[in-house]
Design a protein around this motif. Structure first.
Motif, mmCIF file in Angstrom:
data_model
loop_
_atom_site.group_PDB
_atom_site.id
_atom_site.type_symbol
_atom_site.label_atom_id
_atom_site.label_comp_id
_atom_site.label_asym_id
_atom_site.label_seq_id
_atom_site.Cartn_x
_atom_site.Cartn_y
_atom_site.Cartn_z
ATOM 1 N N GLU A 3 -3.835 8.642 1.548
ATOM 2 C CA GLU A 3 -3.555 7.876 0.334
ATOM 3 C C GLU A 3 -3.553 6.368 0.629
ATOM 4 O O GLU A 3 -4.067 5.563 -0.152
ATOM 5 C CB GLU A 3 -2.175 8.283 -0.182
ATOM 6 C CG GLU A 3 -2.053 8.351 -1.687
ATOM 7 C CD GLU A 3 -0.648 8.784 -2.076
ATOM 8 O OE1 GLU A 3 -0.013 8.073 -2.853
ATOM 9 O OE2 GLU A 3 -0.179 9.820 -1.539
ATOM 10 N N THR A 4 -2.988 6.023 1.800
ATOM 11 C CA THR A 4 -2.953 4.623 2.205
ATOM 12 C C THR A 4 -4.374 4.090 2.339
ATOM 13 O O THR A 4 -4.682 2.968 1.909
ATOM 14 C CB THR A 4 -2.214 4.481 3.553
ATOM 15 O OG1 THR A 4 -1.077 5.322 3.545
ATOM 16 C CG2 THR A 4 -1.810 3.054 3.840
ATOM 17 N N LEU A 48 0.847 -1.210 0.000
ATOM 18 C CA LEU A 48 0.000 0.000 0.000
ATOM 19 C C LEU A 48 0.880 1.256 0.000
ATOM 20 O O LEU A 48 1.910 1.287 0.677
ATOM 21 C CB LEU A 48 -0.911 0.003 1.225
ATOM 22 C CG LEU A 48 -2.034 -1.042 1.232
ATOM 23 C CD1 LEU A 48 -2.714 -1.065 2.601
ATOM 24 C CD2 LEU A 48 -3.050 -0.759 0.128
ATOM 25 N N ALA A 88 -6.147 3.540 -1.033
ATOM 26 C CA ALA A 88 -5.651 2.331 -1.698
ATOM 27 C C ALA A 88 -6.169 1.072 -1.016
ATOM 28 O O ALA A 88 -6.485 0.071 -1.671
ATOM 29 C CB ALA A 88 -4.124 2.354 -1.713
#
Lengths: 255, 300
Positions: free
Chosen positions: B262-263, B242, B266
């Motif tokens: 962002e992690t 990730l 995803a």
């Protein structure tokens, strides 16, 4: 703050002195040793009948007469060496001097107040000793009052300077108390508490004359007898006072 | 104009550098925190601001004045509560307030201050008989008694129980609301996060970060913490891949991931792609604790 009922604001110096005076009066132990103990010692020694009789070995003087200057200097030793150093080092250790130094008032005001109070207390004790000596044991008042006052003031300055010096070099209150006690016994000895200087062997008496309290006691003794105290005794006391003050200023730490 | 300016301050004791080039400015009316582990140089830094120490290099200005050279001027505008400082054991609360009021040219009304800090009942109590919380309230009163523009509070709540600590926090907010700038030294994250407008994180004598509490948290590598229980095990390699992942832990079927937004995006895509249901999904912001450990490199 503008409040009509507010009393006139005390000046910082006076406020510090007033507070420290109150705190000083809340220490019954110190007050006893400075003001009570010297006069008590004089009373106990005066209770010995032989001490009240004229002694042909001492040119007809009574032993009790030697003990008045000793008890006077003892008051100064108690104030300067026993009572004051733990107070000052305690103030440093607890951060009281630091706290004062983040106000517009300098912490010197607190030290000055403490030294002044211990000086005044020892003076009160000295007067008490002289008065009791006169009224109870019929010891004549000092024959040379001006010389007596000068010697008395020098003795006080010596004791306060020695106390300040101990406070300066002692890193903690415990050490200050320990040094005070170690210096206390030789000081008592040189002031003639155990043996009046007049009764000491010549060599010992000469050595004692070079100590601050030995010199002060002899100067007081001379002034009590009506003579101007010898400049050598006054000089020795003044020199000690100056050296100890310089040392105290040099090594004193505010924290 | 900032009320406190610290620039390039250095201080060493016997060859050991304690403060190594610290700079920050404090704006009037804010609560500015100095946060850092023990021995980071926090107290030495504020002692330079208070004028108790002379910096070896750099300059400090309080209301435009040098704390060492213009000692009198600075002591009039700056009130301080010192770390581990005490008062004379036998002084009463009232005597202490009156004594310190007399130290200033234009002091606050000590009775009103005692009232505000809940000390009215204790006016005739001696310092040695006060509780820890009462002592600290008295020290806040003494810091405020000169009507200062800035107060420096150094480890004010250390040693207080949680209730007294919360009461003290409310007092500090009141102080700021009355228009006084507060410079707060602390090692409690919760305290800094709750009170401070901005925080300088100090580590090993340097400013490691300077931001708002939220800014510090979002700046940290593991700013967002995601926990969930997947309906079926997810391949470890997929999780590890990730983007912006800071840490990854699986225990008893529970997955904990830290990273950024962002992690999380995803991860959600990964869950959808593999048809996995995430039970008890929680996405929370990291606390200042996490940010602090990240910034000071003190993570276990």
């Amino acid at each position: 703050m503008t409040s009509a009922a507010a009393p006139a604001k005390a000046s910082p110096g006076r406020a510090v002195l007033r507070t420290e005076t109150r705190l000083f009066l809340r220490e019954p132990g110190s007050l006893f040793w400075i003001i009570g103990f010297p006069v008590l010692l004089l009373a106990i020694l005066g209770a010995i009948p032989g001490f009240r009789e004229p002694d042909p070995a001492n040119g007809g003087q009574r032993i009790i007469e030697f003990y008045v200057p000793t008890a006077v200097v003892l008051a100064m030793i108690m104030a300067g060496l026993q009572a004051m150093p733990p107070v000052i080092t305690g103030y440093r250790e607890r951060g009281i001097l630091r706290r004062m130094s983040v106000t517009p008032v300098r912490p010197q005001a607190v030290l000055g107040a403490q030294m002044g109070l211990h000086g005044v207390a020892s003076l009160v004790s000295a007067l008490l000793v002289i008065v009791v000596g006169r009224l109870v044991f019929d010891v004549a008042l000092p024959g040379q009052p001006a010389g007596y006052v000068l010697a008395l003031l020098l003795a006080i300055v010596c004791a306060l300077a020695l106390g300040a010096f101990i406070s300066a070099v002692a890193p903690t209150t415990k050490i200050a108390t320990a040094i005070g006690s170690i210096v206390f016994f030789p000081s008592m000895f040189t002031a003639g508490v155990w043996l009046p200087i007049q009764a000491m062997p010549d060599l010992l008496a000469d050595i004692v004359s070079f100590t601050p309290f030995g010199a002060a006691v002899q100067a007081l003794d001379q002034a009590a007898a009506g003579d101007w105290p010898s400049w050598s005794h006054l000089g020795v006391a003044a020199l000690w006072a100056a050296l100890l003050s310089l040392g105290a200023v040099r090594w004193f730490r505010w924290e | 104009m900032p009320i406190i300016e610290v620039s390039g301050v250095r201080k060493a004791y016997g060859g050991r550098t304690v403060v190594d080039g610290i700079s920050f400015t404090v704006e009037e009316g804010e609560i500015f925190g100095i946060l850092g582990p023990n021995g980071a140089g926090k107290t030495t830094t504020v002692e330079c601001v208070e004028g108790l120490r002379h910096p070896d290099a750099g300059t400090v200005k309080v209301a435009g004045l040098d704390p060492v050279r213009d000692r009198d001027g600075v002591t009039r505008v700056l009130g301080a509560q010192l770390q581990e400082s005490e008062l004379q054991p036998k002084i009463t609360v009232q005597e202490a307030l009156q004594l310190y009021a007399a130290c200033y040219p234009d002091p606050a009304d000590w009775r009103a201050l005692a009232e505000r800090l809940g000390l009215t009942e204790k006016l005739s109590t001696r310092f040695a008989k006060l509780s820890g919380g009462q002592k600290q309230r008295l020290f806040i009163a003494l810091a405020l008694i000169g009507n200062p523009r800035v107060v420096v509070l150094d480890e004010l709540t250390t040693g207080l129980d949680p209730r007294a600590r919360r009461e003290t926090w409310a007092l500090i907010e009141e102080v700021r609301d009355s228009g006084v700038t507060v410079l707060l030294v602390t090692h409690f994250m919760e305290e800094a996060q709750r009170l401070c407008d901005r925080i300088a994180v100090i580590d090993k004598g340097r400013v490691a970060a300077l931001d708002t509490p939220a800014g510090l948290v979002s700046r940290a590598a593991g700013a967002v913490v995601t926990t969930f229980t997947p309906s079926a095990p997810l391949p470890a390699a997929d999780l590890a891949a990730l983007p912006r992942l800071a840490s990854h832990e699986e225990r008893d079927g529970n997955v904990t991931l830290t990273g950024t937004d962002e992690t999380v995006t995803a991860l959600l895509a990964l869950l959808a792609r593999t048809g996995t249901t995430a039970h008890r999904l929680r996405i929370v912001e990291a606390t200042l604790d996490d940010a602090f450990l990240d910034l000071t490199g003190e993570a276990a």
